[in-house]
Design a protein around this motif. Structure first.
Motif: not given
Ligand SMILES: [Zn+2]
Length: 106
Positions: A71, A42, A35-36, A39
């Motif tokens: 995702p 969230s 993930f960033t 991201q």
């Protein structure tokens, strides 16, 4: 240069982050989720209130499991109760550690 740091570990789950790439990785045996930073936060926000017992299903082997969508449309994560608790405990710890790092490094 990539300098990943382990920010949480629980059961088979490890969470690492690299402050240079601003990436978080969740490692679980054969699964690696990247993930960033945004991201990741969230994902934590969306999943942190989920209760294992509200989403119970049966695995082909008859185990109590929960399937969590990712995702990526055709890939889902499968958790036993213990894996579920470890996973979210690791995410909570990682989020806490990120806050500490932010305070120390900003
Ligand atoms: Zn890096």
């Amino acid at each position: 240069m990539c300098t990943p740091t382990v920010i949480a570990r629980k059961g088979n789950i490890a969470v690492t982050q690299c402050v240079n790439c601003k990436m978080v990785n969740i490692w679980n045996k054969s699964i690696l989720i990247s993930f960033t930073f945004s991201q990741f936060s969230s994902f934590v926000d969306v999943t942190s209130e989920l209760e294992f017992d509200d989403y119970l299903e049966s695995s082909p082997g008859g185990e109590e499991i929960v399937v969590l969508a990712t995702p990526y449309p055709d890939i889902s994560l499968v958790f036993t109760r213990e894996e579920w608790y470890n996973f979210f405990a690791a995410l909570a710890e990682a989020t806490y550690m990120q806050e500490i790092y932010r305070m120390v490094h900003s």
